[in-house]
Design an enzyme around this catalytic site. Structure first.
Site, short mmCIF file in Angstrom:
data_model
loop_
_atom_site.label_atom_id
_atom_site.label_comp_id
_atom_site.label_asym_id
_atom_site.label_seq_id
_atom_site.Cartn_x
_atom_site.Cartn_y
_atom_site.Cartn_z
CG ASP A 1 4.15 -5.55 -2.86
OD1 ASP A 1 5.37 -5.84 -2.75
OD2 ASP A 1 3.29 -5.86 -2.02
CG ASP B 1 0.18 -1.90 -2.44
OD1 ASP B 1 0.98 -2.79 -2.13
OD2 ASP B 1 -0.39 -1.18 -1.61
CG ASP C 1 2.95 -1.32 0.35
OD1 ASP C 1 1.96 -0.57 0.36
OD2 ASP C 1 2.87 -2.55 0.26
P1 UTP Z 1 -1.25 -3.34 1.81
O1 UTP Z 1 -0.76 -4.33 2.80
O2 UTP Z 1 -0.24 -2.62 1.04
O3 UTP Z 1 -2.24 -2.38 2.59
O4 UTP Z 1 -2.19 -4.14 0.83
P2 UTP Z 1 -2.71 -0.91 2.25
O5 UTP Z 1 -4.17 -0.94 2.42
O6 UTP Z 1 -2.18 -0.46 0.93
O7 UTP Z 1 -2.14 -0.04 3.42
P3 UTP Z 1 -0.64 0.49 3.62
O8 UTP Z 1 0.21 0.06 2.48
O9 UTP Z 1 -0.20 -0.11 4.92
O10 UTP Z 1 -0.75 1.97 3.71
C1 UTP Z 1 -3.01 -3.53 -0.13
C2 UTP Z 1 -4.12 -4.44 -0.50
O11 UTP Z 1 -3.66 -5.44 -1.38
C3 UTP Z 1 -4.16 -6.69 -1.05
C4 UTP Z 1 -4.89 -6.57 0.26
O12 UTP Z 1 -6.26 -6.77 0.04
C5 UTP Z 1 -4.66 -5.16 0.72
O13 UTP Z 1 -5.86 -4.57 1.11
N1 UTP Z 1 -3.04 -7.66 -1.00
C6 UTP Z 1 -1.87 -7.33 -0.41
C7 UTP Z 1 -3.20 -8.89 -1.56
O14 UTP Z 1 -4.26 -9.20 -2.13
N2 UTP Z 1 -2.17 -9.78 -1.53
C8 UTP Z 1 -1.00 -9.48 -0.93
O15 UTP Z 1 -0.08 -10.33 -0.93
C9 UTP Z 1 -0.84 -8.22 -0.36
MN MN Z 2 -0.08 -0.61 0.42
#
Ligand code: UTP
Ligand code: MN
Length: 504
Positions: free
Chosen positions: A428, A352, A350
């Site tokens: 997100d 972020d 995703d």
């Molecule tokens: P992701 O689930 O998007 O993981 O959360 P990622 O490391 O980007 O890996 P992808 O997307 O699978 O490639 C990103 C970071 O945001 C925080 C978590 O710490 C996570 O490491 N997070 C995510 C939150 O703090 N709250 C949430 O609701 C979701």
């Molecule tokens: Mn992510």
């Protein structure tokens, strides 16, 4: 195409010169693997896995993974081989093995004379991770001669907490960490978080090792590796795979849980209850339509796109689009790409994005108009907003309480030939006030395990409560302010760890 590569006239001639006894020995060395006939996805790259050093079982397993990733594999007899991969042996030994297998003498072919690259297994493992053959770096090449010295682990033991270590994205123990992470996921699927965490911890420690783990003795240097993990590691080291892990990977339950939890809006519990009810496929879910939430319906509708990794270029494009729109609404608004991409990942599941504004409070006027505007332009296929609840409700979970929007964006693909081409992408949007920005940046950069370890360290070692909102000191009953990530590490008494080294 049919059949494998046939030995060329030169190889055939050389074969005739080999004494009968030598030939028998070579033939008896093991069953000849069926050679791949497919040309592979990567022109100009023909792999050969050198059994010397890898072992037959491990070689077969790696060959399967390489073929599945689109690599073309030939046997040692093929003159088309461009990349020979071996482990724990020198270039000379690998060449000697290749020569024996094709019935010639080692002098027939050298690395430099033919462009044949003699590579360490790390090149193949990293290439499999990347999904393509990587450029060859000096560290990938087998040492010229002599047995590879069996490297002892650093005498220094790895620090106990993941946040005290530097964990790069590309590491040296992918076979082991993949095995352990499969077991971690499987335990989580059964709701056993403690067991899952034990596997995750062991995998995370291995990722921080500066070299491949050579033997079980080296494990002494790793913190928090229990009996079960040791058994799995030993099996993989000795046989190239673990029977337990392979059984999990094959199991219907694991496969179904992987599929279901991969759907946007579906957590472990929901997936497990669906599995319990006998549901197995996306088609099964589509047939049960009415019980799906709006989010899950969107997840299912765009499943194929959402299961396709987002590239860094796509993530950047979305960040720029969101920033342009945000700054139209609030000129000084900031939009930062966080999550895995900030840790240096070339792909993600995703996008972020962390939104803020230099003036405390102004950020509150951002998300509503932003989402409305994006929606009006037809750029959102799905969106669900949540208000900020920080300081209002006691936080129930480790989830943060920022104002946010879970969305599926419609991203135009200008380079795709078809001018109307687009793909669905999970985005997100998270809004943090300036005073909490550094904490939100740290919290949203991950990895999840790195964050978990930071919080555990803060609590156990410092008596402080860390979240994406701030660092709370219960003794002084106050939040400790910080404006940069460096300051937060300082407040915790930790060496600074750069985002690209937080892949714990
Ligand atoms: P992701 O689930 O998007 O993981 O959360 P990622 O490391 O980007 O890996 P992808 O997307 O699978 O490639 C990103 C970071 O945001 C925080 C978590 O710490 C996570 O490491 N997070 C995510 C939150 O703090 N709250 C949430 O609701 C979701
Ligand atoms: Mn992510």
């Amino acid at each position: 195409m049919s059949g494998g590569p046939r030995p060329g006239p030169r190889a055939a001639a050389a074969m005739a010169l080999v004494p009968v006894k030598r030939r028998r020995t070579a033939a008896a060395a093991g069953p000849v693997l069926p050679e791949a006939a497919e040309p592979g996805r990567f022109p100009g790259v023909v792999l050969c896995l050198v059994e010397r050093g890898l072992g037959a079982r491990r070689r077969a397993l790696l060959a399967g993974r390489a073929r599945a990733a689109g690599f073309c594999l030939h046997g040692p007899g093929s003159a088309a081989v461009t990349h020979a991969v071996a482990e724990q042996c020198s270039a000379d030994e690998a060449l000697a093995w290749l020569a024996r297998r094709r019935g010639s003498t080692p002098g027939d072919r050298t690395e430099t004379s033919t462009g044949l690259a003699l590579l360490d297994l790390s090149w193949l493992l990293e290439s499999l991770d990347a999904g393509r053959p990587l450029d060859i770096e000096p560290r990938h090449r087998l040492p010229v001669s002599g047995v590879t010295p069996s490297k002892e682990p650093d005498p220094a033991v790895l620090p106990a907490y993941g946040c005290q270590r530097r964990t790069p994205l590309a590491h040296h123990n992918a076979m082991l960490t993949e095995a352990l992470e499969t077991l971690a996921r499987d335990a989580a699927f059964s709701g056993d978080e403690t067991r899952s965490l034990a596997f995750t911890r062991a995998a995370s420690a291995l990722k921080a090792l500066p070299r491949r783990l050579g033997s079980l003795r080296d494990l002494a240097a790793l913190p928090g590796v229990g009996k079960h993990c040791r058994r799995v590691i030993q099996e993989v080291l000795e046989d190239g795979s673990s029977a337990e892990v392979e059984a999990v990977r094959r199991s219907e339950r694991y496969r179904t849980m992987q599929l279901f939890t991969g759907i946007f809006g579906v957590g472990t519990r929901t997936a497990a209850s669906w599995y319990q009810e006998g549901l197995r496929t996306l088609a099964d879910l589509r047939a049960t339509g009415p019980r799906l939430s709006r989010q899950q319906q969107a997840g299912l509708q765009y499943w194929e796109d959402l299961a396709t990794p987002v590239t860094l270029a796509e993530a950047e494009a979305i960040r720029e689009l969101v920033q342009a729109e945000a700054q139209r609404i609030l000129p000084d608004a900031t939009v930062t790409l966080v999550g895995g991409f900030r840790r240096g990942k070339p792909m993600g599941h995703d996008v972020d994005l962390l939104l803020s504004h230099p003036e405390e409070g102004r950020e509150q006027a951002l998300l509503g108009p932003l989402v409305a505007s994006l929606e009006q332009q037809g750029l959102l296929l799905y969106q669900q907003r949540q208000p900020n609840t920080f300081g209002q409700e006691p936080s129930s979970s480790s989830m943060d309480q920022f104002e946010r929007c879970f969305a599926i964006a419609r991203l135009a693909l200008p380079g795709a030939g078809d001018p109307g081409a687009w793909r669905a992408t999970r985005v997100d949007l998270v809004v943090a006030p300036r005073s909490q920005f550094a904490f939100a940046l740290l919290g949203w950069t991950g990895s999840r395990h790195f964050e978990r370890e930071l919080r555990r360290f803060a609590g156990r070692q410092r008596g402080l409560a860390l979240s994406s909102h701030g660092l709370y000191d219960p003794q002084r009953e106050m939040f400790l302010p910080a404006t940069t990530e460096e300051e937060i590490f300082q407040l915790l008494g930790l060496d600074y760890v750069a985002p690209t080294e937080r892949n714990a």
